[in-house]
Design an enzyme around this catalytic site. Structure first.
Site, PDB file in Angstrom:
ATOM      1  N   LYS A 229     -30.057  60.148 -36.616  1.00  0.00           N
ATOM      2  CA  LYS A 229     -29.296  61.403 -36.672  1.00  0.00           C
ATOM      3  C   LYS A 229     -29.852  62.314 -35.594  1.00  0.00           C
ATOM      4  CE  LYS A 229     -27.966  65.143 -39.853  1.00  0.00           C
ATOM      5  NZ  LYS A 229     -27.257  65.751 -38.749  1.00  0.00           N
ATOM      6  N   GLU A 274     -22.118  62.784 -30.655  1.00  0.00           N
ATOM      7  CA  GLU A 274     -23.033  63.911 -30.661  1.00  0.00           C
ATOM      8  C   GLU A 274     -23.211  64.396 -29.230  1.00  0.00           C
ATOM      9  OE1 GLU A 274     -24.068  64.546 -33.755  1.00  0.00           O
ATOM     10  OE2 GLU A 274     -25.545  66.152 -33.469  1.00  0.00           O
TER      11      GLU A 274
END
Lengths: 537, 352
Positions: A229, A274
Site C-alpha cells: 500500500k 497510485e
C-alpha cells in the site's frame, strides 16, 4: 428570484459545518429551483461553471463612484473582505424596482456583454439586490465562490434527493455539462439515463476496509492477493479517443496539475493506480515520501522546474476498461492478467505495475509488514482473488492493512474548540515535546495538532480538564498548564521547514491519555527526529 | 445662551451636568446619577441617588439586587419635567429596550439631549424613539459604519422559521442578550405566528418575567429542562431555545438535540464576526440605530453639534462633517461592554 435564493443557499452553506445539514440544504435547492438555474447553481458550487469573470478592480471602481473614500477605507478595514465590503456599503437607490436577476441570466450576460458595458450591467444588478444578493453576485462574477461543497457532496445530495445510488450519478456525471438539464430530467424520471460512452468519465472506485485481528483467520494465499500500500494519492486514469482525464479518489478532475501523466496516456483504457513521486536510483525506481508529492498537489498549473524536481508517475494496480470493453465484472485474478497483458503491449511512459507479493499464510506478511520501513509504504493491501471491481467499500473483498503506527508521549499545550457538534468541546489539541532551551534547561516545542483518536468519554474528560487548567486565552484557543501527557500515534514523521519544531507528523491522533505519566517523562524532540523516514541512524 | 460645553463636561466617570451636579450613565458609583437604561455599561451599581424610568429602576433591582440599585431611587415619569438646581430634566423614550430613555436637559435656554442607546425600528417591547430638537445631541455610534444597514427584522425571523422547517430534528439555539434582545426576539416570533412554547436558559427567566410584569406579552415560556441523565442530549428538537451569547460554548448546550447555533445581533452583518463565533445561522437583529438611522436621527433633531459617546465615532464624525455638522468624539470610558460582541465566556452552570 433565483439569485436571492442562491444567495441564501450560499450563506447557509458558508456557515454550516455539518455534512448532513449541507446535504439537506442542497436537496432543498434541487427540489425547489427551476431549470436551468438549479443546474447553474450546482455548477457554481462545484467549480464547474466556466465563464468570463469580471476583475475585482472593476467592482472596486464601481463602488468608488458611489461611496466616500474615507468611509469606504474605514469600512474595508473593518470588514476585511473586498466583496463583502462592497456588498454591504453599496447604497440603495430610491425608485429602483427592477426585479433581481436570475442566475442563468447573469451567467449568459457575462459571456455575451461587450467588455465596455460590463460595469453598467453589474451596477444595475447590484442596485436590484439586497446585501446578501450583492455578495453572492460579486463572488459569482469575479469567480470567487468558495463554499466548501465538493463534487462528491453535491453528487451525494443529488442521489439522496432523487433516491438514486451515488455510484449511478457518478457514472453519468463527467459526460455532462451545466446546467445539467438531461441529468435533472433523468433524476426526476422525465428522461433517459444520460450516456457516458466513449468519453473520459469517472467510474466509482472500489475501496478497502481496514483489516482487524478478527478478520485475520479468513486471509490466506489461496484466496487473496497481496500488494504494497503506497502512500500517494489514489487516481483513476481515463483515456478514450474522445479525450483523457485524471481523476482523484473524490472524482475531482486533476488533469491540469499533471500534464506529463496526461501526455503519457496515449491509449484507450480506464486504469486504477497510485500517483507517486518516483525517482530513478541506479538499479530501479524509488518512491519519494508523501511530502514530496504534496509539492505537486492542488496546483492548477505546474512549471517545468517543478516537473523536473518532483517527477510524477503512476503505479498501476487495476484495469477497469480495456478499450471500450468493461472488465469490472471479471474476478481480480482475471483483471490482473488483463492488466499485465495490456501493460506488456502498451508500455506507457511514467507508469509501472504494482508488485504482487507472493505468500501462503498471513504470518509471512506480518513479518514483511513489520519490516517495511520505506518512506512511501503505508502497509499492505489484501484483495480477494475472485472479487469483481465494485463501487464503494465492499465488506470482505479488499482489505488495507496499515503498518503499525509510530508513537510519542507528548505534552498538551493548547486546545481549541471544535465546530458543529463539537462546538462546546475543546477537541483540537496542540501538543509538544521537550528540547534544550539553550540555557541548560528544557522547553516544550509544539510538534503537531490532533483532533481524533479519543473516545467520547475521553473527550468529556479532556474538555473538563482543559477548562480547569486554562492559563491563557487567545480567542477560541486556550493555553493550558503543561501537565497532561498524551500518547500520540502517527503514520510517519517528516522534515518540515514550516513547523517550529522542524518536524511534521502524518495523521497524528490521540491514542491514550497518560494521566499516570509525569510531564517530565514525556518524550524529547530528539526521539521524534530519530523516527523521521530516511534519516534512521 | 450658554454653549452646552460650558455646562456639560466629560469626566472619567462620564457626562457631568455642572449646574445640576449630577452624572448621566456614570461608569462608577457617584452621589447623583440619571440612568438612561438597564444595560450594564450604562447602569452601574451603588449610586447614592438614581433618577430613571420605573422600568429601568425595576431592571436595575433585578440585575443588581435590591441593595445595590441606588441608595435612593426616584422614578421620573416619562415626559414630565423635573426641576433640579435650575436644570429642567425630562425623560423621553429611546426605543432601545424596555424603560430606555433619552435625557432632555434645559438650562438657561440651552438644550442638550443625551440619547443613551437607541433604535428607530418598531419594537413591540418598548416605546418608540421620540426625536427632540436641541442644541447638542449626544449619540452612540455602535454601528457607525456604512456597512451596517440592518435588514427588516421580519425577514430575519422568516429565515429562522425556514430553518426550523428544514431541520425539524434539531433544536435552534439563539444567543441573545438577556435584557431587550431576548424579549424582542420572542415578541417578533409571536408576531410571525410562532405560538409554541419558547425555551429559556435560566439566565433569561427573571427579565422575561419582569417584562411580562410591565405588560409585555411574551406567550408561553418554559425553562430548558435538565437532561435525563448527566451528559445526555437530544432535547428540544424542532424548538426555539434562547440563551445568553456564549452559552453554546459551554457544557450546558450538550443537552440539546444537535443544535443549530444561531445568534441575534447587529454584528452578524459581518461574516467574519459570525464565523469567529461558530454561528451556523446568523440573525441580523439589533437594538441600535444602523448607519442610515444614525444619520437620519442626527438630521431630525436639527442640532448644530453632535457629540458621539462610543462606537465608530471616526466614521460618524467624518460623515457629519460632509453634511456641515460639527461632530465631537467624547471618548467615554467603559462603554460598549454590553453591545460589543463578548468573548465566548462560559455561563455559570448554576444558572441553567
Amino acid at each position: 428570484m433565483s439569485l436571492p435564493a442562491f444567495a441564501t443557499l450560499l450563506e447557509r452553506l458558508t456557515f454550516t459545518p455539518g455534512r448532513n445539514a449541507k446535504l439537506a440544504l442542497l436537496r432543498e435547492w434541487f427540489a425547489t429551483q427551476p431549470d436551468p438555474d438549479r443546474g447553474i447553481g450546482l455548477a457554481a458550487l462545484t467549480g464547474e461553471l466556466v465563464f468570463r469573470a469580471a476583475k475585482p478592480g472593476m467592482v472596486r471602481e464601481l463602488v468608488a463612484a458611489r461611496s466616500d473614500p474615507v468611509l469606504f477605507a474605514l469600512s474595508y478595514d473593518y470588514v476585511g473582505d473586498l466583496a463583502e465590503t462592497v456588498a454591504l456599503i453599496w447604497p440603495a437607490r430610491a425608485g429602483i424596482n427592477a426585479p433581481p436577476p436570475g442566475l442563468a441570466e447573469v451567467v449568459e450576460a457575462m459571456e455575451a456583454t461587450p467588455k465596455a458595458e460590463l460595469p453598467a450591467l453589474i451596477a444595475g444588478w447590484l442596485d436590484a439586490l439586497d446585501a446578501n444578493g450583492r455578495l453572492a453576485l460579486i463572488k459569482l462574477v469575479t469567480g470567487g465562490l468558495r463554499v466548501g461543497v465538493s463534487a462528491r457532496l453535491a453528487k451525494t445530495a443529488l442521489a439522496d434527493w432523487a433516491g438514486q445510488e451515488v455510484a449511478e450519478v457518478e457514472e453519468v456525471w463527467h459526460g455532462l455539462a451545466p446546467p445539467y438539464l438531461d441529468l435533472f430530467a433523468w433524476l426526476e424520471k422525465q428522461g433517459p439515463r444520460p450516456s457516458a460512452e466513449d468519453r473520459p468519465v469517472f467510474r466509482p472506485l472500489m475501496l478497502a476496509h481496514p483489516l482487524e485481528a478478527p478478520d485475520y483467520a479468513g486471509i490466506s494465499g489461496a484466496t487473496h492477493r497481496a500488494e504494497w500500500k503506497w502512500d500517494g494519492i489514489r487516481v483513476q486514469l481515463c483515456a478514450a479517443p474522445s479525450g483523457r482525464a485524471l481523476f482523484s479518489r473524490g472524482a475531482e478532475e486533476i488533469s491540469g496539475g499533471f500534464p506529463e501523466i496526461l501526455e503519457a496516456m496515449d491509449f484507450h483504457a480506464v486504469l486504477d493506480g497510485e500517483l507517486l513521486v518516483m525517482r530513478a536510483n541506479g538499479e530501479g525506481i524509488e518512491v519519494a515520501p508523501f511530502a514530496d508529492l504534496q509539492q505537486r498537489l492542488n496546483r492548477k498549473l505546474v512549471s517545468a522546474k517543478m516537473q523536473a524536481a518532483y517527477p510524477i508517475g503512476v503505479r498501476l494496480y487495476d484495469i477497469l476498461f480495456d478499450g471500450a470493453e468493461d472488465l469490472r465484472a471479471l474476478p481480480f485474478d482475471a483483471r490482473r492478467a488483463r492488466l499485465e497483458a495490456w501493460f506488456a503491449r502498451t508500455r506507457p511512459a511514467r507508469m509501472d505495475l504494482s508488485e504482487v507479493i507472493p505468500f501462503t499464510e498471513l504470518t509471512e506478511l506480518e513479518l514483511l509488514r513489520a519490516g517495511a520501513r520505506a518512506a512511501a509504504i503505508e502497509g499492505l493491501m489484501l484483495k480477494r482473488a475472485d472479487s469483481p471491481y465494485l463501487a464503494g467499500r465492499q465488506k470482505g473483498a479488499w482489505w488495507k492493512w496499515k503498518r503499525a503506527p509510530l508513537g510519542i508521549d507528548a505534552v498538551l499545550m493548547y486546545a481549541q474548540r471544535g465546530h458543529g457538534k463539537r462546538s462546546s468541546f475543546y477537541s483540537d489539541f496542540t501538543f509538544g515535546l521537550w528540547r534544550p532551551d539553550g540555557e541548560g534547561g528544557r522547553e516544550l516545542v509544539p510538534v503537531g495538532k490532533a483532533y481524533s483518536g479519543y473516545t467520547d468519554q475521553e473527550l468529556l474528560w479532556i474538555d473538563r480538564w482543559i477548562r480547569n487548567n486554562t492559563t491563557a486565552r487567545f480567542g477560541p484557543v486556550r493555553e493550558v498548564a503543561k501537565s497532561l501527557v498524551l500518547e500520540v500515534i502517527f503514520d510517519a514523521a517528516q522534515r518540515s521547514g514550516r513547523h517550529k519544531s522542524g518536524v511534521a507528523l502524518r495523521f497524528p491522533r490521540i491514542a491514550r491519555l497518560r494521566t499516570d505519566k509525569p510531564v517530565e517523562e514525556a518524550d524529547e524532540l530528539a526521539t521524534l527526529e530519530a523516527l523521521i523516514v530516511g534519516e534512521e541512524a | 445662551m450658554p454653549h452646552p460645553q460650558t455646562w456639560m463636561r466629560v469626566t472619567p466617570q462620564g457626562l457631568y451636568c455642572v449646574p445640576g451636579d449630577f452624572f448621566i450613565d456614570p461608569a462608577r458609583a457617584v452621589p447623583r446619577a440619571i440612568v438612561t437604561h438597564g444595560h450594564a455599561d450604562h447602569a452601574r451599581p451603588d449610586h447614592d441617588h438614581v433618577l430613571a424610568s420605573d422600568a429601568t429602576l425595576a431592571i436595575m433591582r433585578t440585575r443588581m439586587g435590591e441593595g445595590r440599585a441606588g441608595r435612593t431611587q426616584q422614578v421620573a415619569p416619562m415626559g414630565e419635567v423635573i426641576h433640579h438646581n435650575g436644570v429642567d430634566i425630562r425623560l423621553v423614550p429611546a426605543g432601545h429596550v424596555l424603560g430606555s430613555c433619552q435625557v432632555v436637559l434645559d438650562w438657561q435656554g440651552s438644550r442638550i439631549v443625551i440619547s443613551g442607546d437607541y433604535k428607530r425600528r418598531p419594537d413591540p417591547t418598548c416605546l418608540p424613539f421620540e426625536p427632540v430638537t436641541c442644541d447638542v445631541f449626544v449619540t452612540e455610534a455602535t454601528f457607525g459604519l456604512p456597512v451596517f444597514r440592518h435588514p427588516d427584522p421580519a425577514d430575519e425571523i422568516a429565515r429562522l422559521l425556514h430553518s426550523l422547517r428544514l431541520f425539524p430534528d434539531r433544536a435552534h439555539l439563539i444567543g441573545a442578550y438577556a435584557l431587550g434582545k431576548a424579549q424582542r426576539l420572542i415578541a417578533l416570533l409571536r408576531q410571525a405566528g410562532w405560538d409554541r412554547p419558547i425555551f429559556l436558559h435560566g439566565a433569561l427567566l427573571a427579565l422575561c418575567g419582569l417584562y411580562e410584569g410591565f405588560g409585555v406579552k411574551l406567550g408561553p415560556l418554559e425553562p430548558v429542562p435538565l437532561p435525563q441523565k448527566r451528559g445526555a442530549g437530544g432535547l428540544l428538537a424542532g424548538e426555539v431555545v434562547l440563551a445568553p451569547p456564549g452559552a453554546e460554548a459551554t457544557a450546558w448546550v450538550r443537552r440539546l438535540a444537535d443544535p443549530v447555533i444561531c445568534a441575534a445581533s447587529g454584528w452578524m452583518r459581518v461574516r467574519q464576526r459570525a464565523k469567529a463565533r461558530g454561528v451556523e445561522l446568523p440573525l441580523i437583529l439589533s437594538d441600535h440605530a444602523d448607519w442610515d438611522e444614525l444619520l437620519a436621527t442626527t438630521a431630525e433633531v436639527q442640532a448644530p453639534e453632535i457629540w458621539v459617546t462610543h462606537g465608530r465615532d471616526d466614521a460618524l464624525v467624518h460623515a457629519l462633517a460632509l453634511r456641515g455638522i460639527k461632530g465631537r468624539a467624547l471618548y467615554l470610558l467603559g462603554r460598549g461592554e454590553e453591545d460589543e460582541e463578548p468573548a465566548a465566556e462560559p455561563v455559570a452552570e448554576a444558572s441553567a
